[in-house]
Design a protein around this motif. Structure first.
Motif, PDB file in Angstrom:
ATOM      1  N   VAL A  90      -2.515  -1.667  -2.957  1.00  0.00           N
ATOM      2  CA  VAL A  90      -2.188  -1.806  -4.375  1.00  0.00           C
ATOM      3  C   VAL A  90      -2.571  -3.199  -4.845  1.00  0.00           C
ATOM      4  CG1 VAL A  90      -0.340  -1.680  -6.093  1.00  0.00           C
ATOM      5  CG2 VAL A  90      -0.229  -0.237  -4.052  1.00  0.00           C
ATOM      6  N   GLY A  91      -3.245  -3.289  -5.985  1.00  0.00           N
ATOM      7  CA  GLY A  91      -3.480  -4.585  -6.606  1.00  0.00           C
ATOM      8  C   GLY A  91      -2.149  -5.210  -6.979  1.00  0.00           C
ATOM      9  N   GLN A  92      -1.912  -6.434  -6.543  1.00  0.00           N
ATOM     10  CA  GLN A  92      -0.571  -7.013  -6.610  1.00  0.00           C
ATOM     11  C   GLN A  92      -0.126  -7.359  -8.018  1.00  0.00           C
ATOM     12  OE1 GLN A  92       1.481  -7.288  -4.124  1.00  0.00           O
ATOM     13  NE2 GLN A  92       3.098  -8.571  -4.940  1.00  0.00           N
ATOM     14  N   SER A  93      -1.025  -7.828  -8.875  1.00  0.00           N
ATOM     15  CA  SER A  93      -0.586  -8.450 -10.126  1.00  0.00           C
ATOM     16  C   SER A  93      -1.134  -7.772 -11.361  1.00  0.00           C
ATOM     17  CB  SER A  93      -0.996  -9.931 -10.142  1.00  0.00           C
ATOM     18  OG  SER A  93      -0.488 -10.599  -9.021  1.00  0.00           O
TER      19      SER A  93
ATOM     20  N   MET B 112      -0.836 -10.307  -0.149  1.00  0.00           N
ATOM     21  CA  MET B 112      -1.763 -10.442   0.974  1.00  0.00           C
ATOM     22  C   MET B 112      -3.021 -11.189   0.546  1.00  0.00           C
ATOM     23  SD  MET B 112      -3.383  -7.394   3.283  1.00  0.00           S
ATOM     24  CE  MET B 112      -4.620  -6.939   2.052  1.00  0.00           C
ATOM     25  N   THR B 113      -3.395 -12.189   1.338  1.00  0.00           N
ATOM     26  CA  THR B 113      -4.584 -12.993   1.028  1.00  0.00           C
ATOM     27  C   THR B 113      -5.704 -12.829   2.051  1.00  0.00           C
ATOM     28  OG1 THR B 113      -3.632 -14.886   2.199  1.00  0.00           O
ATOM     29  CG2 THR B 113      -3.223 -14.741  -0.183  1.00  0.00           C
ATOM     30  N   GLN B 114      -5.384 -12.360   3.261  1.00  0.00           N
ATOM     31  CA  GLN B 114      -6.395 -12.124   4.293  1.00  0.00           C
ATOM     32  C   GLN B 114      -5.989 -10.901   5.100  1.00  0.00           C
ATOM     33  OE1 GLN B 114      -9.241 -13.637   4.559  1.00  0.00           O
ATOM     34  NE2 GLN B 114      -8.915 -15.456   3.302  1.00  0.00           N
ATOM     35  N   LEU B 115      -7.007 -10.204   5.625  1.00  0.00           N
ATOM     36  CA  LEU B 115      -6.749  -9.001   6.404  1.00  0.00           C
ATOM     37  C   LEU B 115      -7.714  -8.974   7.579  1.00  0.00           C
ATOM     38  CD1 LEU B 115      -5.264  -6.290   6.678  1.00  0.00           C
ATOM     39  CD2 LEU B 115      -6.938  -5.285   5.129  1.00  0.00           C
ATOM     40  N   GLY B 116      -7.168  -8.789   8.781  1.00  0.00           N
ATOM     41  CA  GLY B 116      -8.002  -8.794   9.981  1.00  0.00           C
ATOM     42  C   GLY B 116      -7.855 -10.095  10.747  1.00  0.00           C
TER      43      GLY B 116
ATOM     44  N   VAL C  52       2.050  -0.221   3.593  1.00  0.00           N
ATOM     45  CA  VAL C  52       1.671  -0.464   2.204  1.00  0.00           C
ATOM     46  C   VAL C  52       1.315  -1.936   2.060  1.00  0.00           C
ATOM     47  CG1 VAL C  52       2.366  -0.304  -0.223  1.00  0.00           C
ATOM     48  CG2 VAL C  52       3.270   1.335   1.442  1.00  0.00           C
ATOM     49  N   PHE C  53       0.167  -2.219   1.450  1.00  0.00           N
ATOM     50  CA  PHE C  53      -0.273  -3.592   1.238  1.00  0.00           C
ATOM     51  C   PHE C  53      -0.380  -3.863  -0.258  1.00  0.00           C
ATOM     52  CE2 PHE C  53      -2.800  -3.573   5.478  1.00  0.00           C
ATOM     53  CZ  PHE C  53      -1.629  -3.848   6.171  1.00  0.00           C
ATOM     54  N   GLY C  54       0.253  -4.953  -0.696  1.00  0.00           N
ATOM     55  CA  GLY C  54       0.053  -5.473  -2.043  1.00  0.00           C
ATOM     56  C   GLY C  54      -0.909  -6.645  -1.951  1.00  0.00           C
ATOM     57  N   VAL C  55      -2.079  -6.519  -2.575  1.00  0.00           N
ATOM     58  CA  VAL C  55      -3.165  -7.478  -2.373  1.00  0.00           C
ATOM     59  C   VAL C  55      -3.174  -8.521  -3.483  1.00  0.00           C
ATOM     60  CG1 VAL C  55      -5.647  -7.745  -2.043  1.00  0.00           C
ATOM     61  CG2 VAL C  55      -4.509  -5.673  -1.254  1.00  0.00           C
ATOM     62  N   ASP C  56      -3.137  -9.784  -3.100  1.00  0.00           N
ATOM     63  CA  ASP C  56      -3.208 -10.874  -4.060  1.00  0.00           C
ATOM     64  C   ASP C  56      -4.610 -10.934  -4.674  1.00  0.00           C
ATOM     65  OD1 ASP C  56      -1.695 -13.543  -4.902  1.00  0.00           O
ATOM     66  OD2 ASP C  56      -3.788 -14.067  -4.498  1.00  0.00           O
ATOM     67  N   ALA C  57      -4.680 -11.339  -5.960  1.00  0.00           N
ATOM     68  CA  ALA C  57      -5.966 -11.389  -6.654  1.00  0.00           C
ATOM     69  C   ALA C  57      -6.928 -12.370  -6.009  1.00  0.00           C
ATOM     70  CB  ALA C  57      -5.756 -11.759  -8.128  1.00  0.00           C
TER      71      ALA C  57
END
Length: 285
Positions: free
Chosen positions: A105-108, A132-136, A172-177
């Protein structure tokens, strides 16, 4: 790994060099663009999900043009923007139907914003990582021990502070812009997305208890209404506490400041009909 990513519309406006502004058009939110990029980084199959009317369907099409593998549109005619918890309820029903490993999900997003990831995680009882700012593991700024079935995630805590955690799907991941600056898709991907089919299902088929009315306003209640004292033209109440006088000036409740109410145990449509009938019986409509 299969992922579901949200595709929510938000208004965009283009101003040309002469200062002339085009009318607002609803397009896929920037934050969900970023969420799509994050989903594609780790998932073999990405499904874009839109919930709402034609703007939501258009956002699903945009996601397909940006590299999503399939699209699903939960269709209904919105009265206004959906309440955050209602949107999350429907999204959780879609997740249960599709059985993905991740919900991204887009966080903002300005439309039913950062609470969506948390609500969906609560509905599904899945672990949730927000901001979330990085994945992996290879992309993280810190070391974290990751088991075979886990994903390494870096997320914001506060200004200048982040943490690295291991999360086991389904999650569930909320992804920071700030996760990434999405690149333009190749022309071949855009053409494939324009030609791809979008599965369309009715809101009532996904969430039988919801309607276009309930998605916006939720449950309805009726309160007894008493005539206002003529405080605008005459003397305002002089006795009682401040709260009691405010209650009487607004025409709600009794001398002691209490307010009686009745909760309608019915569908939103039936509740609306009962509210109208109540107002007509009491000469208030």
């Amino acid at each position: 790994m299969k992922a579901i990513v949200t595709t929510r519309p938000e208004p965009h406006r283009v101003v040309d060099r002469d200062g002339n502004a085009e009318p607002y058009r609803h397009q896929l939110s920037i934050d969900d663009h970023v969420a799509l990029a994050a989903a594609r980084d780790v998932a073999d199959e990405v499904t874009a999900v839109g919930i709402g009317g034609e703007p939501a369907r258009g956002c699903v099409r945009t996601a397909l043009e940006r590299g999503a593998d399939s699209g699903l549109h939960v269709e209904y005619d919105p009265i206004e923007d959906a309440a955050g918890d209602k949107y999350a309820t429907v999204l959780a029903r879609v997740v249960a139907r599709e059985s993905p490993d991740l919900v991204v999900v887009g966080q903002s997003s300005s439309f039913v914003g950062s609470e969506i990831a948390t609500f969906v995680g609560e509905h599904l009882d899945w672990p949730t990582a927000t901001r979330m700012t990085q994945l992996g593991a290879s992309n993280l700024d810190a070391d974290v021990v990751v088991e075979q079935d886990e994903l390494a995630v870096q997320r914001k805590l506060a200004i200048g502070r982040q943490e690295a955690v291991a999360v086991e799907p389904p999650a569930v991941f909320g992804v920071d812009a700030g996760y990434t600056d999405p690149d333009r898709a190749p022309l071949s991907t855009v053409i494939d997305g324009q030609q791809a089919d979008i599965e369309t299902v009715a809101l009532s088929d996904v969430a039988p208890g919801e309607s276009r009315f309930s998605m916006s306003v939720g449950a309805a209640t009726v309160e007894d209404v008493t005539p206002n004292e003529r405080w605008g033209r005459g003397r305002p109440p002089r006795t009682g506490t401040v709260e009691e006088r405010i209650y009487r000036m607004l025409g709600r409740g009794t001398e002691d400041g209490t307010s009686a109410g009745e909760r309608i145990d019915a569908s939103p449509e039936e509740a609306a009909e009962q509210v109208v009938a109540y107002l007509q019986r009491n000469g208030l409509l």
